[in-house]
Design an enzyme around this catalytic site. Structure first.
Site, PDB file in Angstrom:
ATOM      1  N   THR A  34       0.853  -1.182   0.000  1.00  0.00           N
ATOM      2  CA  THR A  34       0.000   0.000   0.000  1.00  0.00           C
ATOM      3  C   THR A  34       0.890   1.233   0.000  1.00  0.00           C
ATOM      4  O   THR A  34       1.559   1.525   0.996  1.00  0.00           O
ATOM      5  CB  THR A  34      -0.912   0.019   1.238  1.00  0.00           C
ATOM      6  OG1 THR A  34      -1.882  -1.007   1.093  1.00  0.00           O
ATOM      7  CG2 THR A  34      -1.622   1.361   1.359  1.00  0.00           C
ATOM      8  N   LYS A  90      -8.373   3.226  -3.070  1.00  0.00           N
ATOM      9  CA  LYS A  90      -8.282   3.032  -1.620  1.00  0.00           C
ATOM     10  C   LYS A  90      -8.640   4.316  -0.867  1.00  0.00           C
ATOM     11  O   LYS A  90      -9.296   4.284   0.181  1.00  0.00           O
ATOM     12  CB  LYS A  90      -6.870   2.566  -1.214  1.00  0.00           C
ATOM     13  CG  LYS A  90      -6.657   1.080  -1.388  1.00  0.00           C
ATOM     14  CD  LYS A  90      -5.625   0.504  -0.412  1.00  0.00           C
ATOM     15  CE  LYS A  90      -6.139   0.357   0.993  1.00  0.00           C
ATOM     16  NZ  LYS A  90      -5.237  -0.441   1.867  1.00  0.00           N
ATOM     17  N   LYS A 125      -4.888  11.032   7.690  1.00  0.00           N
ATOM     18  CA  LYS A 125      -4.016  11.281   6.532  1.00  0.00           C
ATOM     19  C   LYS A 125      -4.753  10.919   5.230  1.00  0.00           C
ATOM     20  O   LYS A 125      -4.691  11.659   4.246  1.00  0.00           O
ATOM     21  CB  LYS A 125      -2.738  10.461   6.650  1.00  0.00           C
ATOM     22  CG  LYS A 125      -1.705  10.744   5.572  1.00  0.00           C
ATOM     23  CD  LYS A 125      -0.661   9.646   5.508  1.00  0.00           C
ATOM     24  CE  LYS A 125      -1.306   8.338   5.031  1.00  0.00           C
ATOM     25  NZ  LYS A 125      -0.435   7.177   5.051  1.00  0.00           N
TER      26      LYS A 125
END
Lengths: 292, 292, 292, 292
Positions: A96, A171, A239
């Protein structure tokens, strides 16, 4: 795809390579701490001494590293992927990472003639062990097609999303939606509580209706207890909200609810809750003491 | 509970009383337009000429009216419930009304010696027909206990929530959470679309993860088409958001995400979308044309 | 307008009636606690025993009561305004009340043949003493015109806003704008502080630029000190935000910034700050302790 | 400070160097298009052929460039500032640039032994001509002190804010506060209008009260007309809101009202209003057509 290279044997990588072995693939593994390879070797894996060595040996190599820094290091450092990548070699990064990191790796690989696919996953340890990940792939379509037998072993479903970077973007969209839902849920729990309703009953009612979902069911009971053991840390969720809002900014999409949610997560960080689970945003709603 | 009165044979009331008949209860029905009773009579129901007549005949009477005005009229008007209510008589109002209306009816009934239970439901036509409603009851506990055999026929689950008004409040909390989730979902869909991702793929990814829920699955595809056939009208959703925020105001609960969602629903109303489904709030996010 | 009645000698009413006396008007005063009339009598005022007595004596009567309850009581109670109001009598209510209260009084007065004007003011003790109030009048235009010589003494400027209720609405719009500005200001102060800038310097910079205004200048220094002596209590500001948002709801106006501000004021209430000045909303931004 | 270098003769730079000349300073000017120097020469200025030549000749040089790219180019390109800067040379950059650009220039200058001060200004053409700018200086304190006689000519007030970057940060805080105020103002105007009040009367009332400020007075009338001639383009305002929110993110400051305002500016951009004045955010509130 008889012989597969696998770089990175953390919690996820180990479970995934074990799955490949048990489904009959030949796997050559590498890990920064080589001793982590031992268990895999017992199950039939071969060891590659360096990332470069793995690439040299295998036509297809999968990477599952912990973060962007590790993903870059494995490619660009000495004895790294770049030293052996080239025409006929295929690299699938399932770590990721952000879109920028992914693009940097993609350009380096393809400029040497290699094929690249980013394929971040949704799902953590248990789905990795069970071969139930959701795979968000993007990059070279031909490589995606070739990798399908592998993805079928690792995940319950894979998607091809187009150009490199789209996996990371997908994502972000999912996590943004999840973050706003968590705020909606927190506000509902506190409103129920302060209005004289039993919050546990709210959970029961929600679980029977049109918005019932695994996240509410899993996290609700501990949220009511004020307990937030970190599964997905709040600072990482914040974030992702920030990056999703930035993506909206680039594309002129106003998202007032995500923006309000992001400020709630920031408030939580200012309260020192950044390392707890992102469900700790509940505390920003609940925290008032008096009233007037 | 052998003999049950049933007031109101709209879509919901008809399905519910039919269920009672098919489970062996004797039912005496009344409806403002009496002809709607015919089908029930064919299935074994008896007709009551007025609400008062039904109360007189039955120890237990259920009401399922369309709105607060109808719920009040049936109780307070000539030939209404109040004329025959008294000690030993039980009245269960399953209509969806606000806490104030419910309290007014409760006081009138109990001051005459009757027993009262509010029991609004979650679920619409299909769950009503299938006996799969979720019942949010509040008021007289003994009456709730006595009514359980009936609730078991009408719903898949019933809750006793305490004092009168709590049923209405629980519905507000649920609908507020749902409204914010719908905004989160809309923002996700638009962000995906404007970022070059396929919104349908987003739906597929969401449906495989921790926030998968029936509402996303049911409404997502038509939202992407820009189609919002009214199941729950947007103006009613916005009204519930407003009332939930007011409930928060009373109890000093700040809910910034619900507030942002409420403004989005208001924006949708100002765009003329109030009579469409509440998923039409999607248009407030999607509507920008140009960019700079 | 030689002879003027004046009901209510609180801080505001006393200053206003004193101004009228010193500008040569004959004034008949009444106050619930009659002893408060003494100082006015020393300056030439006459005493009226009851509101009804004042109305009977004077063609024009002004009321300046503390709240809606007092405003209603003076009109509707025994010996109240209604007992003597009628054709040829004029009643100007300068109290700050909601539109509903104002309408109720208006209907009672006009149905008896009297003339009515609502005329709430902007400004507190000092402007009242200096004849520098801003008067927001609405109702009977002819009465407004006749009252201009009086308004010229009491205020620096008066506005005629149309039908009864518009005075109250204008105050809501002004206070809503003010409330959002206070939040913008608070966020600026905290951002400066946490970013390593001197907040006092921010005040100095702001005071030299395009958004310099008396409120920032007056309240900024004490806000930096964390001191909020109540000039306009936060709970009243929050009530006005809520009513302004409700007015927007009625008219399909989405106001996301006012909504976010309102939640901040609610958060402040939940922190027990409702009785402090509305600038205490600063604490909701500043309150975070840690960070992560 | 007898001899001063001046780089950049745009609207601002020309007015500022003219002021210096008329106050008795000797000024050596340079501009990319040298012909723009002619008018200054008529008033007694000397021409420098390149930025490097100006630095060589003068102990103190001021730059006033149009944007970060120009500010960087003048320093780092051939014949640029860096070629002659060194011990005993002082460079004051009054351009409006981001903190990063300013730091890059600062490091280059000081690593060669020169002294650096950033000094962005608040105020545009008129204040520049009138010597009424507000100067936000940061960097070398001794240079600030030495430059005070110059700042006294150029501005009505100057501030020393500490380390390089603080000038840029202070501008962000001010612009963020201004942006939220503009939203508060827009919502007030629309609420007044849709509630049946005259928006022009609102402007008049606001201008007499505690939140009266030059921006409301200057922009209100044209906003009511739906006219937004670009003084400060909306897309720049939105960029500053975004950067201010990012600054808050770094420092764990949640700012829900600024976040809601930022989304409104983004909405405006999505409506194609980015090149108009930032007061065009008014259109996002006003744009609803129907209602239901």
């Amino acid at each position: 795809m008889e012989e597969i290279g696998f770089l990175g044997l953390g919690i996820m990588g180990k479970a995934m390579s074990m799955n490949l072995l048990s489904h009959g693939f030949k796997v050559t593994v590498w890990n920064r701490t080589l001793s982590r390879c031992d268990e895999l070797v017992e199950h039939g894996a071969t060891i590659g001494e360096t990332p470069a060595a793995v690439i040299k040996k295998c036509k297809y190599t999968i990477a599952m590293l912990s973060d962007p820094a590790a993903a870059l290091s494995v490619v660009f450092d000495k004895d790294g992927v770049l030293e052996q990548i080239g025409t006929g070699k295929n690299y699938i990064d399932m770590s990721t990472v952000d879109a920028e990191t992914s693009s940097k790796i993609s350009e380096a690989i393809t400029s040497k003639g290699g094929c690249f696919l980013e394929a971040p996953v949704s799902g953590s340890k248990k789905p990795a062990e069970d071969g139930q990940l959701v795979i968000l792939a993007a990059g070279e379509r031909a490589l995606y097609d070739a990798a399908l037998p592998v993805f079928d072993v690792l995940g319950k479903k894979s998607f091809f999303l187009g150009q490199v970077g789209n996996g990371a973007k997908m994502k972000l969209v999912v996590n943004m939606t999840m973050g706003s839902m968590m705020n909606a849920f927190s506000e509902g729990i506190v409103l129920a509580d302060k209005s004289g309703l039993n919050p546990q009953t709210l959970l029961d009612v929600l679980d029977l209706g049109a918005i019932a979902n695994p996240m509410f069911k899993m996290k609700g009971p501990s949220m009511i207890q004020g307990s937030y053991p970190p599964a997905f840390p709040l600072k990482h969720q914040q974030k992702d909200m920030r990056l999703a809002l930035a993506l909206g900014d680039e594309n002129s999409v106003a998202m007032p609810v995500a923006a309000a949610s992001n400020e709630a997560f920031k408030k939580a960080r200012s309260m020192g809750l950044g390392d707890l689970d992102f469900s700790a945003v509940h505390e920003t709603v609940a925290s008032g003491k008096g009233s007037s």
